[in-house]
Scaffold this motif. Sequence first.
Motif, PDB file in Angstrom:
ATOM      1  N   ALA A 245      -9.057  -9.440   6.747  1.00  0.00           N
ATOM      2  CA  ALA A 245     -10.485  -9.138   6.920  1.00  0.00           C
ATOM      3  C   ALA A 245     -10.973  -8.059   5.953  1.00  0.00           C
ATOM      4  CB  ALA A 245     -10.761  -8.738   8.369  1.00  0.00           C
ATOM      5  N   PRO A 246     -10.224  -6.959   5.726  1.00  0.00           N
ATOM      6  CA  PRO A 246     -10.690  -5.968   4.745  1.00  0.00           C
ATOM      7  C   PRO A 246     -10.874  -6.526   3.341  1.00  0.00           C
ATOM      8  CG  PRO A 246      -9.039  -4.979   6.158  1.00  0.00           C
ATOM      9  CD  PRO A 246      -9.075  -6.441   6.502  1.00  0.00           C
ATOM     10  N   HIS A 247     -10.014  -7.439   2.925  1.00  0.00           N
ATOM     11  CA  HIS A 247     -10.167  -8.024   1.595  1.00  0.00           C
ATOM     12  C   HIS A 247     -11.467  -8.818   1.495  1.00  0.00           C
ATOM     13  CE1 HIS A 247      -5.917  -7.797  -0.314  1.00  0.00           C
ATOM     14  NE2 HIS A 247      -6.182  -6.718   0.405  1.00  0.00           N
ATOM     15  N   LEU A 248     -11.760  -9.598   2.522  1.00  0.00           N
ATOM     16  CA  LEU A 248     -13.020 -10.345   2.526  1.00  0.00           C
ATOM     17  C   LEU A 248     -14.216  -9.403   2.621  1.00  0.00           C
ATOM     18  CD1 LEU A 248     -12.090 -13.347   4.864  1.00  0.00           C
ATOM     19  CD2 LEU A 248     -12.162 -13.308   2.368  1.00  0.00           C
ATOM     20  N   LEU A 249     -14.046  -8.308   3.354  1.00  0.00           N
ATOM     21  CA  LEU A 249     -15.132  -7.333   3.472  1.00  0.00           C
ATOM     22  C   LEU A 249     -15.418  -6.669   2.130  1.00  0.00           C
ATOM     23  CD1 LEU A 249     -17.131  -5.816   5.259  1.00  0.00           C
ATOM     24  CD2 LEU A 249     -15.306  -4.193   5.819  1.00  0.00           C
ATOM     25  N   LEU A 250     -14.381  -6.354   1.373  1.00  0.00           N
ATOM     26  CA  LEU A 250     -14.582  -5.771   0.043  1.00  0.00           C
ATOM     27  C   LEU A 250     -15.358  -6.730  -0.861  1.00  0.00           C
ATOM     28  CD1 LEU A 250     -11.096  -4.119  -0.637  1.00  0.00           C
ATOM     29  CD2 LEU A 250     -13.266  -2.943  -0.257  1.00  0.00           C
ATOM     30  N   ALA A 251     -15.036  -8.010  -0.760  1.00  0.00           N
ATOM     31  CA  ALA A 251     -15.769  -9.001  -1.551  1.00  0.00           C
ATOM     32  C   ALA A 251     -17.233  -9.043  -1.132  1.00  0.00           C
ATOM     33  CB  ALA A 251     -15.127 -10.376  -1.390  1.00  0.00           C
ATOM     34  N   GLY A 252     -17.478  -8.973   0.180  1.00  0.00           N
ATOM     35  CA  GLY A 252     -18.856  -8.970   0.661  1.00  0.00           C
ATOM     36  C   GLY A 252     -19.625  -7.734   0.227  1.00  0.00           C
TER      37      GLY A 252
ATOM     38  N   GLY B 161       5.304   2.413  -8.945  1.00  0.00           N
ATOM     39  CA  GLY B 161       5.611   3.780  -8.540  1.00  0.00           C
ATOM     40  C   GLY B 161       5.935   3.895  -7.065  1.00  0.00           C
ATOM     41  N   LEU B 162       5.132   3.237  -6.221  1.00  0.00           N
ATOM     42  CA  LEU B 162       5.356   3.328  -4.781  1.00  0.00           C
ATOM     43  C   LEU B 162       6.581   2.550  -4.345  1.00  0.00           C
ATOM     44  CD1 LEU B 162       1.702   3.031  -3.411  1.00  0.00           C
ATOM     45  CD2 LEU B 162       3.127   5.070  -3.519  1.00  0.00           C
ATOM     46  N   GLY B 163       6.877   1.462  -5.061  1.00  0.00           N
ATOM     47  CA  GLY B 163       8.014   0.643  -4.660  1.00  0.00           C
ATOM     48  C   GLY B 163       9.347   1.354  -4.789  1.00  0.00           C
ATOM     49  N   LYS B 164       9.397   2.403  -5.593  1.00  0.00           N
ATOM     50  CA  LYS B 164      10.649   3.117  -5.798  1.00  0.00           C
ATOM     51  C   LYS B 164      10.819   4.290  -4.841  1.00  0.00           C
ATOM     52  CE  LYS B 164      10.768   1.983 -10.741  1.00  0.00           C
ATOM     53  NZ  LYS B 164      10.768   2.530 -12.120  1.00  0.00           N
ATOM     54  N   THR B 165       9.788   4.592  -4.080  1.00  0.00           N
ATOM     55  CA  THR B 165       9.869   5.745  -3.180  1.00  0.00           C
ATOM     56  C   THR B 165       9.753   5.280  -1.734  1.00  0.00           C
ATOM     57  OG1 THR B 165       7.485   6.099  -3.484  1.00  0.00           O
ATOM     58  CG2 THR B 165       8.965   7.304  -4.945  1.00  0.00           C
ATOM     59  N   THR B 166       8.697   5.678  -1.076  1.00  0.00           N
ATOM     60  CA  THR B 166       8.501   5.317   0.328  1.00  0.00           C
ATOM     61  C   THR B 166       7.584   4.107   0.444  1.00  0.00           C
ATOM     62  OG1 THR B 166       6.620   6.834   0.462  1.00  0.00           O
ATOM     63  CG2 THR B 166       8.797   7.704   1.031  1.00  0.00           C
ATOM     64  N   PRO B 167       7.602   3.423   1.583  1.00  0.00           N
ATOM     65  CA  PRO B 167       6.678   2.299   1.779  1.00  0.00           C
ATOM     66  C   PRO B 167       5.232   2.771   1.659  1.00  0.00           C
ATOM     67  CG  PRO B 167       8.400   2.280   3.449  1.00  0.00           C
ATOM     68  CD  PRO B 167       8.531   3.577   2.705  1.00  0.00           C
ATOM     69  N   PRO B 168       4.348   1.949   1.125  1.00  0.00           N
ATOM     70  CA  PRO B 168       2.946   2.360   0.957  1.00  0.00           C
ATOM     71  C   PRO B 168       2.276   2.567   2.309  1.00  0.00           C
ATOM     72  CG  PRO B 168       3.217   0.018   0.514  1.00  0.00           C
ATOM     73  CD  PRO B 168       4.592   0.585   0.653  1.00  0.00           C
ATOM     74  N   PRO B 169       1.294   3.454   2.382  1.00  0.00           N
ATOM     75  CA  PRO B 169       0.589   3.676   3.651  1.00  0.00           C
ATOM     76  C   PRO B 169      -0.141   2.421   4.108  1.00  0.00           C
ATOM     77  CG  PRO B 169      -0.518   4.796   1.830  1.00  0.00           C
ATOM     78  CD  PRO B 169       0.784   4.308   1.295  1.00  0.00           C
ATOM     79  N   ALA B 170      -0.286   2.287   5.410  1.00  0.00           N
ATOM     80  CA  ALA B 170      -0.865   1.064   5.981  1.00  0.00           C
ATOM     81  C   ALA B 170      -2.298   0.839   5.510  1.00  0.00           C
ATOM     82  CB  ALA B 170      -0.804   1.134   7.502  1.00  0.00           C
ATOM     83  N   TRP B 171      -3.088   1.915   5.415  1.00  0.00           N
ATOM     84  CA  TRP B 171      -4.481   1.732   5.008  1.00  0.00           C
ATOM     85  C   TRP B 171      -4.569   1.211   3.578  1.00  0.00           C
ATOM     86  CZ3 TRP B 171      -6.366   4.136   0.718  1.00  0.00           C
ATOM     87  CH2 TRP B 171      -5.659   5.238   0.232  1.00  0.00           C
ATOM     88  N   TYR B 172      -3.629   1.630   2.732  1.00  0.00           N
ATOM     89  CA  TYR B 172      -3.638   1.173   1.347  1.00  0.00           C
ATOM     90  C   TYR B 172      -3.220  -0.300   1.266  1.00  0.00           C
ATOM     91  CZ  TYR B 172      -3.370   1.850  -3.726  1.00  0.00           C
ATOM     92  OH  TYR B 172      -3.582   1.785  -5.077  1.00  0.00           O
ATOM     93  N   VAL B 173      -2.246  -0.673   2.077  1.00  0.00           N
ATOM     94  CA  VAL B 173      -1.823  -2.075   2.125  1.00  0.00           C
ATOM     95  C   VAL B 173      -2.992  -2.966   2.525  1.00  0.00           C
ATOM     96  CG1 VAL B 173      -0.335  -3.729   3.320  1.00  0.00           C
ATOM     97  CG2 VAL B 173       0.583  -1.515   2.599  1.00  0.00           C
ATOM     98  N   ASN B 174      -3.782  -2.507   3.478  1.00  0.00           N
ATOM     99  CA  ASN B 174      -4.870  -3.330   4.004  1.00  0.00           C
ATOM    100  C   ASN B 174      -6.072  -3.398   3.070  1.00  0.00           C
ATOM    101  OD1 ASN B 174      -3.346  -3.747   6.316  1.00  0.00           O
ATOM    102  ND2 ASN B 174      -4.291  -2.051   7.431  1.00  0.00           N
ATOM    103  N   TRP B 175      -6.331  -2.337   2.313  1.00  0.00           N
ATOM    104  CA  TRP B 175      -7.572  -2.252   1.552  1.00  0.00           C
ATOM    105  C   TRP B 175      -7.377  -2.333   0.041  1.00  0.00           C
ATOM    106  CZ3 TRP B 175     -12.310  -2.441   3.771  1.00  0.00           C
ATOM    107  CH2 TRP B 175     -12.370  -2.224   5.147  1.00  0.00           C
ATOM    108  N   ASP B 176      -6.191  -2.628  -0.419  1.00  0.00           N
ATOM    109  CA  ASP B 176      -5.957  -2.708  -1.861  1.00  0.00           C
ATOM    110  C   ASP B 176      -6.631  -3.958  -2.429  1.00  0.00           C
ATOM    111  OD1 ASP B 176      -5.004  -2.568  -4.457  1.00  0.00           O
ATOM    112  OD2 ASP B 176      -3.098  -3.516  -3.938  1.00  0.00           O
ATOM    113  N   PRO B 177      -7.651  -3.823  -3.262  1.00  0.00           N
ATOM    114  CA  PRO B 177      -8.362  -5.012  -3.768  1.00  0.00           C
ATOM    115  C   PRO B 177      -7.542  -5.837  -4.746  1.00  0.00           C
ATOM    116  CG  PRO B 177      -9.202  -3.027  -4.816  1.00  0.00           C
ATOM    117  CD  PRO B 177      -8.259  -2.573  -3.746  1.00  0.00           C
ATOM    118  N   THR B 178      -6.567  -5.207  -5.415  1.00  0.00           N
ATOM    119  CA  THR B 178      -5.760  -5.947  -6.385  1.00  0.00           C
ATOM    120  C   THR B 178      -4.631  -6.736  -5.731  1.00  0.00           C
ATOM    121  OG1 THR B 178      -4.125  -4.195  -6.770  1.00  0.00           O
ATOM    122  CG2 THR B 178      -6.190  -4.071  -8.011  1.00  0.00           C
TER     123      THR B 178
END
Length: 315
Positions: free
Chosen positions: A287-294, A225-242
């Motif tokens: 770092a956010p990805h590793l933090l989510l795992a922690g 859905g996001l790929g067809k519109t605007t670039p995803p927000p930076a916070w979502y790019v950094n914290w997306d666990p998937t």
Amino acid sequence: MNTTVLTATSQQTRIAGHQYPLTRVVTWELRRFLASRLFWFQALGFWGFLLLIIWALHASDQTGTVAGSEQLSAYVAGTSAGGLLRTLPTYLIILALLLPFVTADGVTRDQQRRTHELLMTTALPTWAYVWGRYLAGLMMSLGLALLLLASILGMGGLLHLTVADYPLPQIDAVLLLWVGMVFPATILVSSFGFALSTLFPRLSTLVKVVILVAWMVGALVLPLGLGKTTPPPAWYVNWDPTSGITALGLRLSYAIHLGPTITNEAQLQQLILTVENKMPDIAGWFAPHLLLAGLSLVLVLIAALAFKRSRETLS
């Protein structure tokens, strides 16, 4: 004197038997996994399926241009850094489909088999019982994640030997993406599945379904859905666990800008090669990805603290 020696030896044996209860639980669980033929069939099937998928997606991203009257085309290697940003979320979906079934029933399995109370009558500490079951399942989950890493490097090397102009995977870039995306996701899914099933044993099946659906939405539906519109927000790019949105955001730096100097396919493929093998930028998301795992380990800690050695009724 003989009686004294025998008594001392017996006491030492009992003391040694009670040492390292966590290690004993983990070892027992790993032996149970490894002794299962079904487990080995599933692991081999998973590995074979990964190799097939990696081979099928090794040149899925095609790029083309026109030089004069000639149509030029080339592809981004699926095992390069740029290619993995397109394919790794798909591999993570496959991995996430298996992980809840590896770890979620670590404790609830005993309750379903009605052996929970029997185990709880032993001298085994509660914390060792819960954490031992979790760590054993996590080790098996990380083993599956390592199979994914081996499949990417192995199939990439094989394609390099058998397909013309296919680049050899850059081990440092592949390892970086594996550590930043696959490793945290494995811990996150394993921890959530185990902790929630331990806290709510009667809802174990529902927990697995919810995790699978949530992962599919985050890794597949939202990026489409996001790929067809605007670039995803930076916070979502950094914290997306998937890593679906993370990969979508990082792919912007791997865009290929074709110029008038490209006159043949060899030049086009060389341009793609210089772009696709760039090291990923880890600023912001690693770092956010590793933090989510922690943080997911905190949920396991809560489950261990809330676990009851006895229940009023069996269900």
